[in-house]
Design an enzyme around this catalytic site. Structure first.
Site, short mmCIF file in Angstrom:
data_model
loop_
_atom_site.label_atom_id
_atom_site.label_comp_id
_atom_site.label_asym_id
_atom_site.label_seq_id
_atom_site.Cartn_x
_atom_site.Cartn_y
_atom_site.Cartn_z
N GLY A 14 -1.84 11.52 152.96
CA GLY A 14 -2.63 12.96 153.72
C GLY A 14 -1.87 14.31 153.55
O GLY A 14 -2.22 14.75 154.80
N ASN A 16 -3.27 16.68 152.07
CA ASN A 16 -4.38 17.46 151.85
C ASN A 16 -4.69 17.50 153.51
O ASN A 16 -5.11 18.45 153.80
CB ASN A 16 -5.51 16.83 151.18
CG ASN A 16 -5.49 17.38 149.53
OD1 ASN A 16 -5.58 18.47 149.36
ND2 ASN A 16 -4.95 16.44 148.88
N LYS A 67 -20.91 -5.65 154.98
CA LYS A 67 -20.59 -4.19 154.46
C LYS A 67 -21.52 -3.52 155.31
O LYS A 67 -21.20 -2.50 155.78
CB LYS A 67 -21.11 -4.06 153.05
CG LYS A 67 -20.11 -4.48 152.10
CD LYS A 67 -20.27 -4.01 150.63
CE LYS A 67 -19.02 -4.58 149.64
NZ LYS A 67 -19.40 -4.36 148.54
N LYS A 93 -11.53 4.02 149.17
CA LYS A 93 -12.64 3.11 149.08
C LYS A 93 -14.21 3.92 148.50
O LYS A 93 -14.19 4.99 148.87
CB LYS A 93 -12.89 2.53 150.47
CG LYS A 93 -11.98 1.67 150.78
CD LYS A 93 -12.16 0.31 150.18
CE LYS A 93 -10.84 -0.50 150.51
NZ LYS A 93 -10.65 -1.78 149.76
N ASN A 109 -15.52 15.79 148.25
CA ASN A 109 -14.14 15.09 147.87
C ASN A 109 -13.53 16.11 146.90
O ASN A 109 -13.76 17.16 146.46
CB ASN A 109 -14.68 13.93 146.92
CG ASN A 109 -13.52 13.15 146.49
OD1 ASN A 109 -12.58 12.75 147.09
ND2 ASN A 109 -13.60 12.87 145.17
N HIS A 111 -10.72 16.25 143.86
CA HIS A 111 -10.03 15.53 142.40
C HIS A 111 -8.93 16.29 141.86
O HIS A 111 -9.30 17.60 141.59
CB HIS A 111 -11.32 15.18 141.73
CG HIS A 111 -11.15 14.18 140.65
ND1 HIS A 111 -10.85 13.00 140.80
CD2 HIS A 111 -10.95 14.49 139.20
CE1 HIS A 111 -10.52 12.18 139.62
NE2 HIS A 111 -10.37 13.41 138.69
N ASP A 152 -17.13 10.45 141.43
CA ASP A 152 -16.90 11.54 140.81
C ASP A 152 -17.98 12.42 140.26
O ASP A 152 -17.56 13.11 139.09
CB ASP A 152 -15.87 11.37 139.74
CG ASP A 152 -14.40 10.92 140.46
OD1 ASP A 152 -14.02 11.35 141.75
OD2 ASP A 152 -13.44 10.49 139.70
N GLU A 181 -4.49 21.86 145.28
CA GLU A 181 -5.51 21.37 146.12
C GLU A 181 -5.16 21.73 147.61
O GLU A 181 -6.38 22.06 148.19
CB GLU A 181 -5.15 19.74 146.13
CG GLU A 181 -5.49 19.17 144.88
CD GLU A 181 -5.13 17.53 144.88
OE1 GLU A 181 -5.74 16.86 146.17
OE2 GLU A 181 -4.83 17.01 144.10
C1 GRF Z 1 -5.28 13.82 145.88
O1 GRF Z 1 -4.80 14.04 144.60
C2 GRF Z 1 -6.67 14.13 145.74
O2 GRF Z 1 -7.12 14.92 144.65
C3 GRF Z 1 -7.09 12.69 145.43
O3 GRF Z 1 -6.23 11.92 146.29
C4 GRF Z 1 -4.90 12.68 146.57
C5 GRF Z 1 -4.82 12.33 147.84
O4 GRF Z 1 -3.50 13.00 148.15
N1 GRF Z 1 -8.46 12.37 145.79
P1 GRF Z 1 -2.97 13.28 149.94
O5 GRF Z 1 -2.82 11.84 150.42
O6 GRF Z 1 -3.67 14.09 150.27
O7 GRF Z 1 -1.51 13.48 149.80
#
Ligand code: GRF
Length: 208
Positions: A14, A16, A67, A93, A109, A111, A152, A181
């Site tokens: 986490g 991000n 589900k 997931k 999302n 990436h 994606d 990011e």
């Molecule tokens: C990041 O590299 C993001 O791009 C990908 O999963 C990773 C998550 O990292 N979708 P974090 O848990 O936010 O450190």
């Protein structure tokens, strides 16, 4: 300015999520994280939420007979928290079409590469950066995109380049990409908060 209400879905560390929390707390992002949801009870993302007095929810498919029941519960949580934007931040997931459709153009999302390259099945975590280095490209980066029913694939909101250095290992590249990011995700959320996002077909236009 009105605060955009976010739900952040995360499966892992986490960082991000943390970057978004920090941006909000510094007053630079007009948003409120109403809930952090994880499929993994041990995800450090949940711990980060608790530390900042954000509601944390462990919600796994394993807790439900079907589900459909999982989807209902997830949608219920999003609805009762009046979520404007669902933010996937390392959520491992795949969400069902029902959930994705309910938040069409309101689920994003991040990436760690420049989509549509280096995305799709198996392209997560360090595998992305290994593939980037192996391919010999000189530039990689970060993509924030809308989530649609194909992994994606959704319309791209913003991208930022990161040069690949000759001396890079997958790990060193991952570290630099992750730093980008942390900036870019808040920037993208800010565009939603300021209602600057316009979606036409598979293109996202950013209003001036
Ligand atoms: C990041 O590299 C993001 O791009 C990908 O999963 C990773 C998550 O990292 N979708 P974090 O848990 O936010 O450190």
């Amino acid at each position: 300015m009105k605060k955009i209400k976010l739900a952040v879905l995360a499966s892992g560390g986490g960082t991000n999520l943390q970057a978004i929390i920090d941006k909000i707390e510094s007053g630079k992002l007009s948003a409120e994280i109403r809930v952090v949801i994880s499929n993994n009870s041990k995800a450090f993302a949940l711990e980060r939420a608790r530390k900042h007095n954000i509601k944390d929810v462990h919600l796994s498919h394993k807790m439900f007979e079907t589900k459909d029941k999982f989807d209902e519960k997830l949608l219920e949580i999003l609805k009762e928290n009046k979520i404007d934007l669902v933010v996937l931040a390392g959520y491992m997931k795949i969400l069902s079409p029902k959930v994705i459709r309910a938040y069409k153009n309101r689920m994003i999302n991040i990436h760690p590469a420049l989509l549509p390259h280096f995305g799709g099945t198996g392209m997560y975590g360090i595998h992305v950066h290994e593939a980037v280095i192996k391919s010999g490209v000189k530039v990689t980066g970060v993509t924030v995109h809308l989530v649609d029913e194909i992994y994606d694939h959704g319309a791209i909101i913003i991208q930022k380049c990161v040069p690949v250095e000759d001396s890079d290992t997958p790990e060193s590249l991952a570290e630099r990409v992750l730093k980008v990011e942390h900036q870019l995700y808040s920037e993208a959320i800010g565009l939603f908060a300021e209602e600057k996002i316009e979606v036409k077909g598979n293109r996202v236009y950013i209003k001036k």
